[in-house]
Design a protein around this motif. Structure first.
Motif, PDB file in Angstrom:
ATOM      1  N   ALA A  66       0.842  -1.198   0.000  1.00  0.00           N
ATOM      2  CA  ALA A  66       0.000   0.000   0.000  1.00  0.00           C
ATOM      3  C   ALA A  66       0.876   1.246   0.000  1.00  0.00           C
ATOM      4  CB  ALA A  66      -0.910  -0.004   1.224  1.00  0.00           C
ATOM      5  N   SER A  67       0.295   2.366  -0.384  1.00  0.00           N
ATOM      6  CA  SER A  67       1.054   3.616  -0.441  1.00  0.00           C
ATOM      7  C   SER A  67       1.442   4.086   0.962  1.00  0.00           C
ATOM      8  CB  SER A  67       0.240   4.696  -1.160  1.00  0.00           C
ATOM      9  OG  SER A  67      -0.946   4.960  -0.441  1.00  0.00           O
ATOM     10  N   PHE A  68       2.320   5.094   1.020  1.00  0.00           N
ATOM     11  CA  PHE A  68       2.812   5.666   2.274  1.00  0.00           C
ATOM     12  C   PHE A  68       2.360   7.125   2.351  1.00  0.00           C
ATOM     13  CE2 PHE A  68       5.547   2.105   1.377  1.00  0.00           C
ATOM     14  CZ  PHE A  68       5.962   1.610   2.606  1.00  0.00           C
TER      15      PHE A  68
ATOM     16  N   THR B 276       6.638   6.834  -2.700  1.00  0.00           N
ATOM     17  CA  THR B 276       5.567   6.566  -1.734  1.00  0.00           C
ATOM     18  C   THR B 276       4.448   5.673  -2.271  1.00  0.00           C
ATOM     19  OG1 THR B 276       4.458   8.615  -2.400  1.00  0.00           O
ATOM     20  CG2 THR B 276       5.974   8.747  -0.535  1.00  0.00           C
ATOM     21  N   GLU B 277       4.514   5.299  -3.544  1.00  0.00           N
ATOM     22  CA  GLU B 277       3.472   4.449  -4.130  1.00  0.00           C
ATOM     23  C   GLU B 277       4.130   3.236  -4.799  1.00  0.00           C
ATOM     24  OE1 GLU B 277       0.725   6.628  -6.558  1.00  0.00           O
ATOM     25  OE2 GLU B 277       0.628   8.293  -5.127  1.00  0.00           O
ATOM     26  N   PRO B 278       4.337   2.167  -4.009  1.00  0.00           N
ATOM     27  CA  PRO B 278       5.046   0.984  -4.523  1.00  0.00           C
ATOM     28  C   PRO B 278       4.457   0.404  -5.815  1.00  0.00           C
ATOM     29  CG  PRO B 278       4.795   0.856  -2.140  1.00  0.00           C
ATOM     30  CD  PRO B 278       4.008   2.043  -2.585  1.00  0.00           C
ATOM     31  N   ILE B 279       3.157   0.544  -5.994  1.00  0.00           N
ATOM     32  CA  ILE B 279       2.511  -0.023  -7.172  1.00  0.00           C
ATOM     33  C   ILE B 279       3.053   0.589  -8.458  1.00  0.00           C
ATOM     34  CG2 ILE B 279       0.579   1.603  -7.349  1.00  0.00           C
ATOM     35  CD1 ILE B 279       0.251  -2.224  -7.571  1.00  0.00           C
ATOM     36  N   ARG B 280       3.652   1.787  -8.368  1.00  0.00           N
ATOM     37  CA  ARG B 280       4.247   2.415  -9.543  1.00  0.00           C
ATOM     38  C   ARG B 280       5.548   1.730  -9.959  1.00  0.00           C
ATOM     39  NH1 ARG B 280       2.714   7.931 -10.757  1.00  0.00           N
ATOM     40  NH2 ARG B 280       0.969   8.592  -9.460  1.00  0.00           N
ATOM     41  N   LEU B 281       6.129   0.967  -9.029  1.00  0.00           N
ATOM     42  CA  LEU B 281       7.426   0.337  -9.273  1.00  0.00           C
ATOM     43  C   LEU B 281       7.310  -1.123  -9.708  1.00  0.00           C
ATOM     44  CD1 LEU B 281       9.253   1.730  -6.108  1.00  0.00           C
ATOM     45  CD2 LEU B 281       9.150   2.744  -8.393  1.00  0.00           C
TER      46      LEU B 281
ATOM     47  N   ALA C 218       1.894  -5.289  -7.406  1.00  0.00           N
ATOM     48  CA  ALA C 218       2.618  -5.504  -6.138  1.00  0.00           C
ATOM     49  C   ALA C 218       1.621  -5.722  -5.000  1.00  0.00           C
ATOM     50  CB  ALA C 218       3.505  -4.306  -5.838  1.00  0.00           C
ATOM     51  N   GLU C 219       1.926  -6.713  -4.163  1.00  0.00           N
ATOM     52  CA  GLU C 219       1.074  -7.024  -3.011  1.00  0.00           C
ATOM     53  C   GLU C 219       1.793  -6.795  -1.683  1.00  0.00           C
ATOM     54  OE1 GLU C 219      -2.030  -8.127  -2.676  1.00  0.00           O
ATOM     55  OE2 GLU C 219      -2.631  -8.503  -4.755  1.00  0.00           O
TER      56      GLU C 219
ATOM     57  N   THR D  35       7.084  -7.522  -4.187  1.00  0.00           N
ATOM     58  CA  THR D  35       6.646  -8.766  -4.800  1.00  0.00           C
ATOM     59  C   THR D  35       5.130  -8.787  -4.963  1.00  0.00           C
ATOM     60  OG1 THR D  35       6.578 -11.183  -4.564  1.00  0.00           O
ATOM     61  CG2 THR D  35       6.612  -9.903  -2.532  1.00  0.00           C
ATOM     62  N   ASN D  36       4.665  -9.615  -5.880  1.00  0.00           N
ATOM     63  CA  ASN D  36       3.220  -9.767  -6.057  1.00  0.00           C
ATOM     64  C   ASN D  36       2.655 -10.896  -5.196  1.00  0.00           C
ATOM     65  OD1 ASN D  36       4.431 -11.849  -7.483  1.00  0.00           O
ATOM     66  ND2 ASN D  36       3.031 -11.734  -9.233  1.00  0.00           N
TER      67      ASN D  36
END
Length: 375
Positions: A28-30, A58-63, A67-68, A174-175
């Motif tokens: 989740a984001s920070f 701050t937004e891991p999903i962008r990387l 991502a889970e 990781t997903n």
């Protein structure tokens, strides 16, 4: 694959390859971190070494798509060295901060993360993974805090109950939906030793750092060190440990079980005058395996001059005159000019007067003229 069972296997494997702590958090984001980073930028407190894109930080999903989870790891490093050489007149020594002792931690942690990746892919071939250490987009400390590695302390370090703040951090996106670890309660309490003792007042308040005033940052810059900080650097040639060494949570914390981080006393407490003799090749051969060498020799040599002034080492005057006269680097000539003014000697003043007539770089001329006023 049963994720819960695999998570236990992964933890066991991590410990078997020398990872001291491992924790898990969601991808989740920070949002709190995002606000803090925006404020840092607005106040001009950011160092400039960080990833500039706050969204990526701050937004891991962008990387990593889908991502889970984020896996956070920590590896302890030593706080003491055996047979530390003494600094004495004619043989003055500088000091590298503890985080630069032994082999570059980026290399060590990346190797550990690569092994973790291989282990995961062996059991989950379709897993998506992205690892990073220090120079990646994510904030190592924010991830470690949320993953239960330790708490985010007033000195902006992660403090672990086991190893204090003497830990290197890395993480892997990781997903795989791992079970999140439980974050730790802040244990700093009312203590504010780090804030009160910071040599430059870089710690504005608990958890807020003005990186531009932090000695660890200043020793890595490549420009002239602002005059207000020169006396405060002391004999540090790279980094600063003050906010760690004064921390009560670090008292008695020393772990030397990772041989790759064992310091070579002659390298981490180097003789200052010989340090000034290195060219790019010999510096890389000698210090290239250390994280403190990442900016090259120039900042280290500039800091060595400042350290010689800290010791009032008059034996350095001939070398400083030589640098003033013939070093091609304006920052080195300027720092040498300042040093000669501080050490005040007839030969130094004579060299400064000659340099005033031939110098063409404004930053050097300013230092030469200021040094001559101290005659």
């Amino acid at each position: 694959m049963n994720v819960q069972d695999f998570q236990k296997q992964l933890i066991h494997y991590a410990h078997s390859i020398g990872i001291d702590k491992i924790g898990f958090t969601s991808a989740a984001s920070f949002p709190d971190l995002k606000q803090r980073l925006k404020l840092q930028q607005q106040l001009g407190y950011a160092s400039g070494f960080e990833e500039p894109d706050i969204e990526k930080r701050t937004e891991p999903i962008r990387l990593l798509e889908n991502a889970e989870s984020i896996i956070s790891i920590a590896i302890a490093y030593p706080s003491k060295m055996k047979d530390a050489p003494q600094s004495k007149r004619g043989a003055r020594r500088g000091i590298f901060a503890r985080a630069s002792w032994g082999m570059d931690y980026h290399t060590v942690l990346r190797e550990k993360l690569a092994k973790l990746e291989a282990f995961i892919l062996l059991h989950a071939p379709d897993a998506k993974l992205k690892s990073m250490v220090d120079t990646g987009e994510l904030s190592d400390r924010a991830v470690a805090e949320r993953a239960g590695i330790g708490w985010s302390a007033k000195n902006c370090s992660i403090i672990t109950p086991e190893f204090g703040s003497y830990v290197y951090l890395g993480e892997m996106l990781t997903n795989i939906p791992f079970e999140p670890s439980v974050p730790m309660e802040d244990q700093c309490g009312d203590c504010r030793l780090c804030l009160d003792i910071c040599p430059t007042g870089a710690l504005i308040e608990g958890g807020q750092l003005n990186a531009k005033r932090c000695i660890a940052f200043i020793t890595q810059t490549k420009t002239m060190v602002p005059e207000e900080f020169r006396a405060k650097i002391g004999n540090r040639v790279y980094g600063c440990d003050t906010c760690q060494t004064v921390c009560p949570k670090n008292k008695g914390k020393h772990f030397a079980h990772h041989a790759e981080f064992t310091p070579d006393p002659e390298l981490v407490k180097p003789l200052l005058l010989p340090l000034l003799e290195h060219n790019n090749r010999t510096f890389k051969e000698t210090y290239g395996h250390m994280s403190g060498a990442w900016r090259g020799k120039n900042p280290i040599q500039r800091n060595a001059i400042i350290a010689l002034v800290h010791f009032k080492e008059r034996g350095a005057i001939p070398k400083l005159i030589s640098i003033l006269e013939s070093d091609p680097r304006p920052v080195m000539r300027g720092t040498a000019a300042w040093a000669l003014g501080e050490l005040s000697s007839p030969e130094g003043q004579a060299a400064l007067r000659i340099r005033k007539e031939t110098e063409t770089e404004e930053i050097v001329l300013q230092e030469v003229e200021a040094a001559l006023l101290k005659e």
